[in-house]
Design an enzyme around this catalytic site. Structure first.
Site, PDB file in Angstrom:
ATOM      1  N   ASN A 193      30.900  40.121  46.716  1.00 18.25           N
ATOM      2  CA  ASN A 193      31.790  40.862  45.817  1.00 18.25           C
ATOM      3  C   ASN A 193      31.032  41.937  45.059  1.00 18.25           C
ATOM      4  O   ASN A 193      30.459  42.831  45.705  1.00 18.25           O
ATOM      5  CB  ASN A 193      32.703  39.960  44.972  1.00 18.25           C
ATOM      6  CG  ASN A 193      32.048  38.911  44.124  1.00 18.25           C
ATOM      7  OD1 ASN A 193      31.381  38.020  44.623  1.00 18.25           O
ATOM      8  ND2 ASN A 193      32.248  38.979  42.832  1.00 18.25           N
ATOM      9  N   ASP A 194      30.994  41.899  43.746  1.00 19.08           N
ATOM     10  CA  ASP A 194      30.573  43.050  42.946  1.00 19.08           C
ATOM     11  C   ASP A 194      29.208  43.643  43.321  1.00 19.08           C
ATOM     12  O   ASP A 194      28.239  42.900  43.491  1.00 19.08           O
ATOM     13  CB  ASP A 194      30.459  42.650  41.470  1.00 19.08           C
ATOM     14  CG  ASP A 194      31.670  41.915  40.939  1.00 19.08           C
ATOM     15  OD1 ASP A 194      32.616  41.679  41.696  1.00 19.08           O
ATOM     16  OD2 ASP A 194      31.654  41.569  39.743  1.00 19.08           O
ATOM     17  N   GLU A 209      36.501  43.248  32.771  1.00 15.78           N
ATOM     18  CA  GLU A 209      35.329  42.881  33.555  1.00 15.78           C
ATOM     19  C   GLU A 209      34.530  44.141  33.862  1.00 15.78           C
ATOM     20  O   GLU A 209      35.050  45.263  33.817  1.00 15.78           O
ATOM     21  CB  GLU A 209      35.759  42.219  34.873  1.00 15.78           C
ATOM     22  CG  GLU A 209      36.503  40.908  34.677  1.00 15.78           C
ATOM     23  CD  GLU A 209      36.625  40.111  35.982  1.00 15.78           C
ATOM     24  OE1 GLU A 209      35.953  39.083  36.101  1.00 15.78           O
ATOM     25  OE2 GLU A 209      37.399  40.525  36.862  1.00 15.78           O
ATOM     26  N   GLN A 224      26.796  40.477  44.432  1.00 13.04           N
ATOM     27  CA  GLN A 224      27.235  39.094  44.265  1.00 13.04           C
ATOM     28  C   GLN A 224      27.463  38.508  45.655  1.00 13.04           C
ATOM     29  O   GLN A 224      28.214  39.082  46.463  1.00 13.04           O
ATOM     30  CB  GLN A 224      28.531  39.060  43.447  1.00 13.04           C
ATOM     31  CG  GLN A 224      28.354  39.565  42.021  1.00 13.04           C
ATOM     32  CD  GLN A 224      27.795  38.486  41.100  1.00 13.04           C
ATOM     33  OE1 GLN A 224      28.509  37.593  40.679  1.00 13.04           O
ATOM     34  NE2 GLN A 224      26.508  38.577  40.791  1.00 13.04           N
ATOM     35  N   ARG A 267      31.200  38.645  29.843  1.00 13.62           N
ATOM     36  CA  ARG A 267      30.371  38.832  31.045  1.00 13.62           C
ATOM     37  C   ARG A 267      30.192  40.304  31.430  1.00 13.62           C
ATOM     38  O   ARG A 267      30.845  41.182  30.913  1.00 13.62           O
ATOM     39  CB  ARG A 267      30.974  38.069  32.226  1.00 13.62           C
ATOM     40  CG  ARG A 267      32.415  38.385  32.553  1.00 13.62           C
ATOM     41  CD  ARG A 267      32.919  37.493  33.683  1.00 13.62           C
ATOM     42  NE  ARG A 267      34.314  37.729  33.992  1.00 13.62           N
ATOM     43  CZ  ARG A 267      35.333  37.025  33.474  1.00 13.62           C
ATOM     44  NH1 ARG A 267      35.112  36.051  32.613  1.00 13.62           N
ATOM     45  NH2 ARG A 267      36.573  37.329  33.793  1.00 13.62           N
ATOM     46  N   ASP A 268      29.263  40.497  32.384  1.00 18.74           N
ATOM     47  CA  ASP A 268      29.020  41.769  33.075  1.00 18.74           C
ATOM     48  C   ASP A 268      28.395  42.853  32.187  1.00 18.74           C
ATOM     49  O   ASP A 268      28.993  43.923  31.971  1.00 18.74           O
ATOM     50  CB  ASP A 268      30.311  42.310  33.726  1.00 18.74           C
ATOM     51  CG  ASP A 268      31.064  41.257  34.530  1.00 18.74           C
ATOM     52  OD1 ASP A 268      30.406  40.312  35.008  1.00 18.74           O
ATOM     53  OD2 ASP A 268      32.298  41.363  34.671  1.00 18.74           O
ATOM     54  N   TRP A 304      25.909  35.723  37.735  1.00 17.80           N
ATOM     55  CA  TRP A 304      27.017  36.655  37.918  1.00 17.80           C
ATOM     56  C   TRP A 304      26.577  38.090  37.619  1.00 17.80           C
ATOM     57  O   TRP A 304      25.398  38.346  37.401  1.00 17.80           O
ATOM     58  CB  TRP A 304      28.207  36.229  37.040  1.00 17.80           C
ATOM     59  CG  TRP A 304      28.856  34.951  37.517  1.00 17.80           C
ATOM     60  CD1 TRP A 304      28.422  34.108  38.506  1.00 17.80           C
ATOM     61  CD2 TRP A 304      30.063  34.366  37.014  1.00 17.80           C
ATOM     62  NE1 TRP A 304      29.281  33.057  38.644  1.00 17.80           N
ATOM     63  CE2 TRP A 304      30.296  33.179  37.754  1.00 17.80           C
ATOM     64  CE3 TRP A 304      30.973  34.733  36.017  1.00 17.80           C
ATOM     65  CZ2 TRP A 304      31.412  32.359  37.519  1.00 17.80           C
ATOM     66  CZ3 TRP A 304      32.079  33.921  35.783  1.00 17.80           C
ATOM     67  CH2 TRP A 304      32.297  32.751  36.532  1.00 17.80           C
TER      68      TRP A 304
END
Ligand SMILES: *[C@@H]1O[C@H](CO)[C@@H](O)[C@H](O)[C@H]1NC(C)=O
Ligand SMILES: *[C@@H]1O[C@H](CO)[C@@H](O)[C@H](O)[C@H]1NC(C)=O
Ligand SMILES: *[C@@H]1O[C@H](CO)[C@@H](O)[C@H](O)[C@H]1NC(C)=O
Ligand SMILES: *[C@@H]1O[C@H](CO)[C@@H](O)[C@H](O)[C@H]1NC(C)=O
Ligand SMILES: *[C@@H]1O[C@H](CO)[C@@H](O)[C@H](O)[C@H]1NC(C)=O
Length: 575
Positions: A62-63, A243, A79, A188-189, A122
């Site tokens: 993913n990211d 996010e 990710q 997060r992030d 993450w």
């Protein structure tokens, strides 16, 4: 990205959320790095694997994380689930490149090892500290399943590939506490940090309080001790969880700026990935460094209905400043539109979009995006169509290219603007308008554009097209990507996407540029020279490999001029 709400995925995650041994086959000997990989077609069983988009050999991705350039080498972390094609066991996988097109895999860079990340590593970002030393801030999931922010630094700064990363013993450096009001499930992030003129670093972390999306701000003198600011950099009620925030300066000249730059000639972009809608939405505004707040410009819309990098499938994106070529480059994750069952069957899920340069449009009201020029070195076997009028009902095949793996740039001109249909002011949602007025619905000026990944008898095709309407005091241009006939397999998500393109006629003519990057199961389309991007995932059952075709069409009642079309087959990138 947070775990998918699906209870099955959550269950899989809980089953295997502790530290997992990594697949040794993922490690590639450094000596293999210079061995060219022979171009080969996708295996018959894998018609949806891409030829020039970034994706790992197998499993879930993913990211994009921590993109940067260090000692002339581009780094992409992402990710990754080393154990399967669904979300879970999340670590930071790592690849490097010298041209952003061909990529070499490295061992997993960051994986669970400390209490502060034992349940997952993450998303996060890289910052180049003073002296160009890289540092990564990322979200870790602790034993209580709280989201906290951690620091990792290279083990060996002399290694341009930055193979090994060492975590700070002080982790976590930012965490929810009983008094700081941070929601431990919505924190997060971290972004790339920027340096203020007071010598302190700033970073934002995505969060929410009830329905209020927010960018929590922290400051630090040494990058290790972080103090939460009293106020977020920015927040907006009703937008839900933010996010993967991203915050950077832009200007109308098509060059990029270091994340720490600010000044009267620069504007700032705040991008947030809206967890509620899975859209990457941005605003343009000003960063007031004294008050440490971001203020969107008058008229900028936040949340649903706001500007998006991409009006199709595109999420959790992140930019970085390429200091060598002085440009800002955008990476974005493109999710599958197939079922989880078919993802498991094909053994992989997720691709990265072709990196795009981003800068500010002359209007100052939106961004422009364009695929990095490096991708053009994969172009081969150019086919050109010369100036011609596409009469009503035209479907014209473009012969001589590998239509499943192509780069197509078309220049259309709509002339009889007085014949444009009236625009109903109630049509506020372009995606709904595109799904009501698909490629098979005749109009006057449009639909015209491309049929990509089309099968011989047009049983399958994805239509990327324009329609021109006459609004109250200006023309309205609609761009659509219609997936409704993209595949005979009905288990896929075939949502039609759409957006309005802010272009004006010049001397009574409307020029519309369309560039489409076609790669087996992904179609990335750029309308109006980068004013609108729409990315679609499609899974044709007949229009695959050499059976795929490319056509140009006009299904309106008025002729449309095709001034020029340049189409190239694309070679495979070495990934
Ligand atoms: C650090 O990296 C450089 C360049 O790759 C290498 O020559 C050196 O041996 C490395 N040092 C250590 C301690 O691994
Ligand atoms: C905290 O975040 C979780 C996860 O999204 C959510 O269920 C909960 O309602 C949030 N609490 C508040 C006060 O926003
Ligand atoms: C925030 O938005 C929610 C719903 O989106 C609404 O119910 C609430 O009243 C709003 N709060 C404030 C302070 O405006
Ligand atoms: C991924 O795709 C599925 C199927 O189209 C969709 O339901 C989901 O919301 C997508 N997730 C993201 C993050 O885009
Ligand atoms: C053009 O319109 C006709 C009539 O509505 C329709 O049958 C045909 O499929 C359309 N062509 C395309 C490419 O959608």
């Amino acid at each position: 990205m947070s775990p998918p709400s699906s209870s099955i995925l959550l269950f899989l995650f809980l089953l295997s959320s502790s530290l997992v041994p990594l697949d040794a086959s993922h490690e590639v000997l450094r000596t293999l790095r210079s061995v060219p990989i022979a171009p080969s077609p996708s295996p018959a069983s894998q018609p949806y694997r891409t030829g020039y988009h970034f994706q790992p050999p197998k499993n879930w991705m993913n990211d994009p994380n921590g993109p940067m350039i260090y000692k002339g080498i581009y780094h992409l972390f992402y990710q990754y689930n080393p154990k399967g094609a669904v979300w879970g066991n999340i670590v930071w996988a790592h690849s490097t490149s010298t041209n952003l097109v061909d990529w070499f895999p490295h061992p997993i860079a960051i994986q669970p090892s400390q209490p502060s990340d034992i349940n997952g590593c993450w998303s996060g970002s890289a910052t180049l500290l003073r002296g160009g030393r890289p540092a990564i801030l990322y979200t870790g999931i602790n034993p209580e399943n709280q989201q906290v922010q951690n620091l990792a630094e290279p083990k060996n700064y002399s290694d341009p590939f930055l193979i090994e990363w060492v975590k700070s013993s002080g982790n976590p450096l930012m965490a929810p506490t009983p008094t700081n009001m941070i929601n431990s499930s919505s924190f997060r992030d971290p972004t790339t940090a920027w340096l203020g003129s007071d010598g302190r670093w700033r970073v934002i972390v995505g969060s929410k309080r009830n329905a209020r999306g927010m960018a929590i701000l922290y400051r630090s003198k040494n990058f290790v001790n972080w103090v939460k600011a009293k106020h977020p950099l920015h927040s907006k009620n009703g937008t839900g969880m933010w996010e993967c925030p991203d915050f950077y300066p832009v200007s109308k000249v098509p060059v990029g700026f270091d994340t720490s730059e600010n000044g009267p000639t620069l504007k700032h972009v705040l991008k947030v990935s809206l967890d509620d809608t899975k859209h990457d939405q941005y605003t343009i505004g000003n960063y007031n460094e004294v008050r440490d707040v971001y203020v969107p410009d008058e008229g900028q819309i936040e949340g649903a209905g706001g500007l998006r990098y991409d009006y199709g499938k595109y999420y959790a994106s992140k930019t970085f400043f390429d200091s060598e070529k002085k440009r800002r480059i955008l990476w974005g994750w493109v999710n599958e539109s197939s079922s989880t069952e078919s993802d498991i069957k094909k053994g992989w899920s997720g691709v990265q979009a072709i990196p795009r340069t981003v800068w500010l449009d002359a209007s100052g009201k939106q961004l422009l995006q364009w695929p990095i020029p490096e991708i053009e070195y994969l172009r081969t076997n150019k086919v050109e169509l010369s100036r011609q009028v596409l009469k009503p009902g035209t479907t014209l095949e473009v012969n001589g290219i590998s239509a499943a793996q192509a780069d197509v740039e078309s220049f259309f001109v709509a002339k009889n603007l007085d014949k444009a249909e009236a625009f109903d002011p109630k049509w506020t949602d372009p995606q709904i308008l595109c799904s009501r007025k698909g490629a098979s619905v005749k109009g006057s000026l449009g639909p015209f554009g491309l049929l990509v990944l089309a099968s011989k008898g047009l049983e399958e095709y994805t239509a990327v097209f324009f329609r021109v309407f006459k609004g109250q005091n200006k023309y309205v241009v609609l761009m659509c990507s219609d997936q409704s006939r993209s595949s005979l397999d009905n288990t896929n998500d075939k949502t039609t996407y759409g957006a309005f393109v802010d272009v004006d006629p010049v001397q009574g003519f409307l020029s519309l540029n369309l560039r489409s990057l076609i790669d087996h199961s992904i179609v990335e389309s750029f309308g109006g020279r980068g004013k609108v991007c729409i990315t679609a995932r499609v899974y044709p059952t007949q229009a695959i490999e050499s059976s795929a075709r490319l056509l140009v069409f006009n299904n309106g009642t008025e002729g449309i001029e095709l001034t020029k079309m340049d189409a190239w087959s694309m070679k495979r990138a070495q990934i």
